[in-house]
Design a protein around this motif. Structure first.
Motif, PDB file in Angstrom:
ATOM      1  N   ASP A 155       0.651  -0.807   0.132  1.00 50.64           N
ATOM      2  CA  ASP A 155      -0.197   0.265  -0.024  1.00 50.64           C
ATOM      3  C   ASP A 155       1.004   1.322   0.000  1.00 50.64           C
ATOM      4  O   ASP A 155       1.002   2.225  -0.593  1.00 50.64           O
ATOM      5  N   GLY A 218      -7.895  -7.227   0.692  1.00 49.91           N
ATOM      6  CA  GLY A 218      -7.673  -5.748  -0.191  1.00 49.91           C
ATOM      7  C   GLY A 218      -6.756  -5.467  -0.598  1.00 49.91           C
ATOM      8  O   GLY A 218      -7.196  -4.278  -2.081  1.00 49.91           O
ATOM      9  N   THR A 219      -5.773  -4.702   0.203  1.00 51.17           N
ATOM     10  CA  THR A 219      -4.701  -3.969  -0.723  1.00 51.17           C
ATOM     11  C   THR A 219      -3.473  -5.174  -1.809  1.00 51.17           C
ATOM     12  O   THR A 219      -3.551  -4.591  -3.198  1.00 51.17           O
ATOM     13  N   SER A 222      -7.036  -5.411  -4.668  1.00 41.82           N
ATOM     14  CA  SER A 222      -6.789  -4.202  -5.499  1.00 41.82           C
ATOM     15  C   SER A 222      -5.510  -4.392  -6.682  1.00 41.82           C
ATOM     16  O   SER A 222      -5.955  -3.693  -7.914  1.00 41.82           O
ATOM     17  N   THR A 223      -4.207  -4.063  -5.921  1.00 43.27           N
ATOM     18  CA  THR A 223      -2.918  -4.369  -6.290  1.00 43.27           C
ATOM     19  C   THR A 223      -2.789  -4.825  -7.723  1.00 43.27           C
ATOM     20  O   THR A 223      -2.520  -4.299  -8.965  1.00 43.27           O
ATOM     21  N   LEU A 225      -5.783  -6.785  -9.658  1.00 39.46           N
ATOM     22  CA  LEU A 225      -6.652  -6.341 -10.386  1.00 39.46           C
ATOM     23  C   LEU A 225      -6.328  -4.911 -11.252  1.00 39.46           C
ATOM     24  O   LEU A 225      -6.899  -5.024 -12.601  1.00 39.46           O
ATOM     25  N   ASP A 226      -6.154  -3.545 -10.432  1.00 43.14           N
ATOM     26  CA  ASP A 226      -5.839  -2.599 -11.329  1.00 43.14           C
ATOM     27  C   ASP A 226      -5.006  -3.287 -12.111  1.00 43.14           C
ATOM     28  O   ASP A 226      -5.240  -2.798 -13.569  1.00 43.14           O
ATOM     29  N   ASP A 231      -4.839  -0.638 -15.144  1.00 45.89           N
ATOM     30  CA  ASP A 231      -4.711   0.258 -15.047  1.00 45.89           C
ATOM     31  C   ASP A 231      -2.968   1.007 -14.340  1.00 45.89           C
ATOM     32  O   ASP A 231      -2.959   2.700 -14.404  1.00 45.89           O
ATOM     33  N   ALA A 268      -6.142 -12.493  -8.575  1.00 48.18           N
ATOM     34  CA  ALA A 268      -6.946 -11.958  -7.536  1.00 48.18           C
ATOM     35  C   ALA A 268      -7.793 -11.915  -7.271  1.00 48.18           C
ATOM     36  O   ALA A 268      -7.936 -12.140  -5.895  1.00 48.18           O
ATOM     37  N   LYS A 302     -16.693  -7.013  -5.003  1.00 52.05           N
ATOM     38  CA  LYS A 302     -15.823  -6.502  -5.891  1.00 52.05           C
ATOM     39  C   LYS A 302     -15.359  -7.863  -6.720  1.00 52.05           C
ATOM     40  O   LYS A 302     -15.596  -8.118  -8.041  1.00 52.05           O
TER      41      LYS A 302
END
Length: 792
Positions: A155, A218-219, A222-223, A225-226, A231, A268, A302
């Motif tokens: 993060d 969650g971290t 999202s890392t 998946l992005d 992204d 993810a 998600k």
């Protein structure tokens, strides 16, 4: 960031605790800046310690100062040693993170080398042994560190503009998690027989990853998946631990870090499944428990946005099998710690995802997840430091499980999902039914499931599903048994619904519940609701019964009614008589039960009600018999001139009068004995003198037509009792009379005079009565003056 602390006194409030924890996570990112100088870190550390020492500094679990009460005082909160353990504030983790650094050589290589593998390392062997190996079997790097702390590094890297480095470390952490999964599975398999023999386990993770203040899963999710969505593909700089930010002439090829056919989205998803399936202890405190539920739901939301393909289905299968076989390391393993976080919500997602692809595996997961050992009366606990947690079922609804109602609702939702999916499959429905009966302890939730199953089974566009209907009926029967001896405000609704459900199943189901009524209903419910509904025309029409079937069902209902009347004549007698009207033998039996119970087991109100029913049905002598029995239980005192039983007494006397002189003669002594109220007695006396006894007898019996004399029995006895009642009532009222009641008292004496004058020497008696009053109460001058004015 100093302004964040200025509002901490406000943030202490319950609805702002989540903001406080976000402040703590933000400071973790600040102090973990890989390029911060030691001087900066020292300044931050002093500031954080100063804030941490302020009284209003919020605690990480949101339970500041033990402000949350013990709702039932049944058990202490949390662990026995929780009071001695120092509480963590929102800044504690940031203070601890000030001791962390980025100088580990292996860590630096992980986040600065795109293709850092075992073959690129300087040494083939590590110094940590297999448990702490630096690389997995594929040669990819691993990072062994406390998972939330390691994810906080990820993060921090993302927050400070290093998404590539964050991704590299995230992949190393995920690879470590996957490797640990395999190690845990192997460890459990080697000790499986021993552990299963003990039948107990402990939690290997006291601090769960889902709901953790640093949100590690969650971290990672999202890392990865992005990156998978592109992204963070493009960037212009990379991290150099020399302290410089250098340019990179090309785009970062993310796929280099994956095996053939693997994707970041799949990684993810697998990470999320690993975190959600972790067996972890339920934390203390309302906020911490709500956070566990909230984070789980957010992560599942998600996951639901990710479209499942064949590759993801394989991952789901892989993780589902692991969760079933991994023992105490999985929330869905064979051994479950008593206070571990339930898996209902997660299992519902797995069930719906796997159902189209692997039905058997989907049901295995969902059925395993139905457990809720914290509510089991004898569920073993592996933590022997908490012997006080092994108690009976009612105290087991721990006051510290503030989210228990939500958890039970999720358990009910999981069961409902399985029931819906199993429609038409008798074997699976039976299995789901057994699981519900074993694991759900709330009668309200089981009733909801029964209603859901009934609705699904009786859809308007199809014929009823008899198998699902039977499941609905079985659940309803369990609800009846659970609530039979406990208070439930929906009990009447539940009973009515069960009869409706049994009617849909068929006549044999109705007969069955009537045969075993004593295990399902109270006598009152069985007669007033069950038997009455069964014998109604609506039920007969609905079942399309022939005459023979109608008679068999009616016979069962009458038998039930008689059994209930024997058990509870006070509340069932009238219903039983009504149900047995068309069967002479059953009606006579019910009437005899009432007579037997009338002496000691029934009140005058119940007996008067049944007596009026008997008169209405054309049995005046039976009505008279019951009325006399009711009179024996009655006691009307002198001042009860508005008692609700007065109308029943007047009716009983009118009935006796209509039957004849003998019946009236028999009832008057009972009236004299039971009724002391002068106005009621005078009303009865007046009515008896207006007509001849037996002139309006319902059985057409007639007598000579003469009016009864007031000088002879039985009216003489009634007249004397009435005069005596007026005398006694007068003295009673004069004892505590006030001036505002004087006029009312004079009117009362006027009514008394009317009764006195009905006797032959009534005028003399009344004059003597008045003279006695003047002499005895001469101190009440004003009142006696009013008496003289009216009566001389």
């Amino acid at each position: 960031f100093c302004w964040l602390f200025l509002s901490l006194s406000v943030l202490r409030e319950k609805h702002c605790v989540c903001v406080c924890v976000c402040v703590g996570a933000l400071w973790m990112c600040i102090v973990l800046n890989p390029h911060c100088k030691s001087e900066q870190k020292c300044v931050w550390l002093r500031q954080l310690r100063r804030w941490n020492g302020v009284d209003v500094c919020p605690w990480e679990d949101g339970n500041h100062g033990n402000e949350l009460p013990n709702l039932t005082h049944a058990l202490p909160h949390g662990n026995p040693d929780s009071s001695s353990r120092p509480h963590r504030t929102v800044f504690t983790r940031a203070i601890e993170a000030c001791d962390l650094h980025w100088q580990d050589t292996h860590l630096q290589r992980i986040i600065t080398h795109d293709l850092y593998t075992h073959s690129h390392a300087h040494c083939h062997h590590d110094n940590h042994g297999s448990a702490g190996a630096l690389f997995d079997a594929r040669g990819w790097p691993l990072w062994h560190e406390h998972i939330p702390t390691a994810c906080a590094r990820v993060d921090a890297l993302r927050s400070h503009g290093y998404p590539r480095e964050a991704l590299l470390l995230a992949i190393a952490i995920v690879n470590t998690l996957i490797r640990q999964q395999q190690k845990h599975l192997e460890l459990f398999r080697s000790h499986k027989k021993e552990l299963l023999h003990k039948g107990m386990t402990s939690v290997t993770n006291m601090e769960g990853w889902v709901g953790h203040p640093l949100d590690p899963i969650g971290t990672l999710f999202s890392t990865l998946l992005d990156t998978g969505r592109g992204d963070e593909e493009g960037r212009n700089a990379f991290l150099d631990f020399s302290g410089k930010c250098m340019s990179e002439p090309h785009l970062f090829p993310a796929q280099r870090l994956l095996d053939d056919g693997q994707s970041f989205v799949a990684l993810a998803v697998e990470t999320a499944l690993i975190g959600l399936g972790q067996q972890r202890v339920m934390p203390d405190g309302l906020y911490a428990q709500e956070k566990v539920c909230r984070n789980e739901e957010q992560l599942l939301a998600k996951l639901q946005e990710v479209e499942l393909d064949d590759a993801l289905v394989k991952i789901f299968r892989k993780q589902a099998i692991f969760l079933l076989e991994a023992g105490p390391y999985s929330g869905l393993g064979e051994l479950l710690y008593r206070e571990s976080v339930p898996m209902h919500t997660f299992a519902k997602y797995l069930f719906t995802s796997l159902l189209p692809h692997d039905t058997e595996l989907a049901y295995k997961i969902a059925l395993r997840a139905m457990r809720l050992p914290v509510l089991e009366s004898m569920a073993p606990s592996g933590d022997l430091s908490r012997p006080h947690h092994i108690v009976s079922m009612v105290p087991n609804r721990y006051p510290r499980w503030f989210t228990l109602s939500h958890i039970e609702s999720q358990q009910c939702e999981l069961a409902s999902t399985m029931l819906t999916a199993a429609k038409g499959d008798g074997r699976k429905l039976e299995t789901v039914l057994e699981s519900i009966q074993k694991n759900i302890h709330s009668s309200s939730h089981i009733f909801k499931l029964a209603q859901d199953a009934f609705k699904i089974a009786t859809l308007m566009d199809s014929l009823p599903d008899i198998t699902l209907l039977k499941v609905s009926l079985e659940l309803g029967l369990q609800v009846m048994r659970m609530t039979l001896s406990t208070l439930n405000w929906r009990r009447r609704e539940m009973v009515r619904w069960l009869v409706t459900c049994a009617t849909e199943v068929g006549v044999y189901a109705l007969d069955s519940i009537m045969q075993s009524w004593f295990t399902l209903f109270t006598p009152t419910e069985a007669t007033s609701i069950v038997a009455t509904t069964v014998m109604s025309n609506t039920t007969i029409v609905r079942l399309h019964l022939d005459c023979h079937q109608q008679e068999n069902l009616a016979s069962s209902a009458r038998t039930l009614a008689l059994q209930c009347t024997m058990k509870d004549p006070q509340n069932c007698a009238l219903s039983a008589l009504t149900l047995c009207e068309k069967d002479h033998i059953a009606f006579e039996t019910a009437y005899q039960i009432v007579l037997d119970a009338a002496v000691t087991g029934m009140s005058y109100t119940q007996l008067f009600t049944i007596a009026r029913y008997m008169e209405h049905r054309g049995y005046p002598m039976r009505a008279y018999k019951l009325a006399t029995l009711a009179m024996a239980h009655l006691n009307l005192s002198y001042n009860q001139d508005t008692h609700p039983a007065i109308n029943d007494v007047l009716w009983a006397c009118a009935l006796s009068h209509s039957l004849g002189k003998n019946e009236l003669t028999a009832v008057i002594p009972l009236v004299v004995k039971s009724v002391k109220c002068a106005t009621v007695l005078s009303d009865i006396l007046r009515r008896c003198t207006l007509t001849t006894p037996g002139m309006v007898a319902l059985h057409s019996r007639r007598n000579s037509g003469k009016l009864m004399s007031l000088d002879k029995a039985p009216l003489r006895q009634l007249l004397d009792a009435t005069i005596g009642a007026y005398i006694n009532t007068t003295h009673s009222r004069l004892t505590h009379i006030s001036p505002r009641h004087y006029s009312e008292f004079i009117e009362f004496l006027s009514k008394a005079r009317e009764t006195f004058l009905m006797a032959q020497d009534g005028h003399i008696q009344f004059t003597q009565f008045i003279d006695n009053l003047k002499q005895i109460y001469k101190g009440k001058k004003k009142l006696m003056m009013l008496v003289r004015e009216r009566f001389g």
